[in-house]
Design an enzyme around this catalytic site. Structure first.
Site, short mmCIF file in Angstrom:
data_model
loop_
_atom_site.label_atom_id
_atom_site.label_comp_id
_atom_site.label_asym_id
_atom_site.label_seq_id
_atom_site.Cartn_x
_atom_site.Cartn_y
_atom_site.Cartn_z
N HIS A 23 6.37 -0.39 -4.50
CA HIS A 23 7.61 -0.21 -3.74
C HIS A 23 8.37 -1.52 -3.50
CE1 HIS A 23 6.41 3.85 -2.83
NE2 HIS A 23 5.38 3.50 -2.09
N CYS A 56 -1.06 11.58 -3.82
CA CYS A 56 -0.77 11.13 -5.19
C CYS A 56 -1.67 11.78 -6.24
CB CYS A 56 -0.81 9.61 -5.24
SG CYS A 56 0.51 8.91 -4.21
N ASP A 92 -3.69 5.12 -8.24
CA ASP A 92 -3.45 4.23 -7.09
C ASP A 92 -4.71 3.56 -6.52
OD1 ASP A 92 -0.96 5.27 -7.53
OD2 ASP A 92 -0.61 5.98 -5.49
N HIS A 100 3.44 -0.38 2.69
CA HIS A 100 2.27 -0.47 1.79
C HIS A 100 2.73 -0.72 0.36
CE1 HIS A 100 3.61 3.71 1.35
NE2 HIS A 100 3.10 3.64 0.12
N LYS A 114 5.19 3.43 -9.99
CA LYS A 114 5.99 4.49 -9.39
C LYS A 114 6.44 4.08 -8.00
CE LYS A 114 1.78 6.79 -7.84
NZ LYS A 114 2.00 6.84 -6.41
N ASP A 134 1.28 2.41 -7.14
CA ASP A 134 2.37 2.56 -6.18
C ASP A 134 3.01 1.17 -6.07
OD1 ASP A 134 3.52 4.63 -4.70
OD2 ASP A 134 2.55 4.02 -2.82
#
Ligand code: ZN
Length: 215
Positions: free
Chosen positions: A52, A155, A12, A85, A110, A50
């Site tokens: 989302h 993470c 990340d 985020h 992810k 990351d």
């Protein structure tokens, strides 16, 4: 160079986790130059990202009257609520430009399912779906992974723990990680947890010396 069975996992290293980002990790930017000195020592380098959707259940803003830091239950799992985020396609979700990305062979995304969070680069928090990273590494004969990045107590920690569970030898590169420390001591406890589960802890200079490179 380290042997071919060893891979580096960059966790990340995205703008939103830098001190100026949406979910700032204190001193998170300090990890980037350390990562850049380590990367040439590895034949296989992978990164996690990351990633989302905007309606992700880990965002406090998606729950009425909730604020970041509060804990809710999300589909049967305890979930800490975070600021918005790493939304897919936004600048904050990009890997940091200063990171030497040339030899990254593969990026594993992810946190794409709005119903469940994903700290580990291997699985979501409920171990319901794999990102494919374990299989990908094993297919290439990788038996050992070294982990650095953000954040130590989330993470990075869960990537290390899942890596061990998947049967990899795992080393945490301690000075190439930084944590959130939502509650003071979280980072130190995370390191103890990782060691307790079987992870080795080393510094970047120790690893560079092993690889025959200058720190
Ligand atoms: Zn996230």
């Amino acid at each position: 160079m380290l042997p071919a069975h060893v891979a580096l996992i960059l966790v990340d290293l995205q703008y939103d986790f830098l001190p100026t980002g949406m979910l700032p990790v204190p001193e998170g930017d300090r990890v980037i130059p350390v990562a850049n000195t380590l990367i040439p020592a590895y034949r296989t380098v992978v990164a996690t990202q990351d990633w989302h959707p905007a309606n992700h259940g880990s965002f406090a803003a998606n729950h009425p009257w909730r604020k970041p830091g509060q804990v809710i239950e999300l589909n049967g799992l305890s979930q800490i609520l975070w600021p918005i985020h790493c939304v897919q396609g936004t600048w904050g979700a990009e890997l940091v430009d200063e990171l030497d990305q040339q030899t990254i062979t593969r990026i594993f995304q992810k946190g794409t399912d709005p119903e469940i969070d994903s700290y580990s680069g291997f699985y979501d928090n409920g171990h319901r779906k794999s990102t494919g990273m374990a299989e990908w590494l094993k297919e290439r004969g990788i038996t050992e992974v070294h982990v650095l990045g953000l954040a130590t107590d989330y993470c990075v920690k869960f990537t290390v723990l899942d890596g061990l569970q998947e049967g990899f030898a795992v080393t945490l590169i301690r000075d190439a990680t930084r944590g959130v420390d939502l509650t003071e001591g979280d980072v130190d406890r995370a390191v103890v947890d990782m060691q307790g589960a079987g992870a080795q802890v080393q510094t970047s200079s120790e690893l560079l010396a092993t690889a025959g490179l200058e720190a």
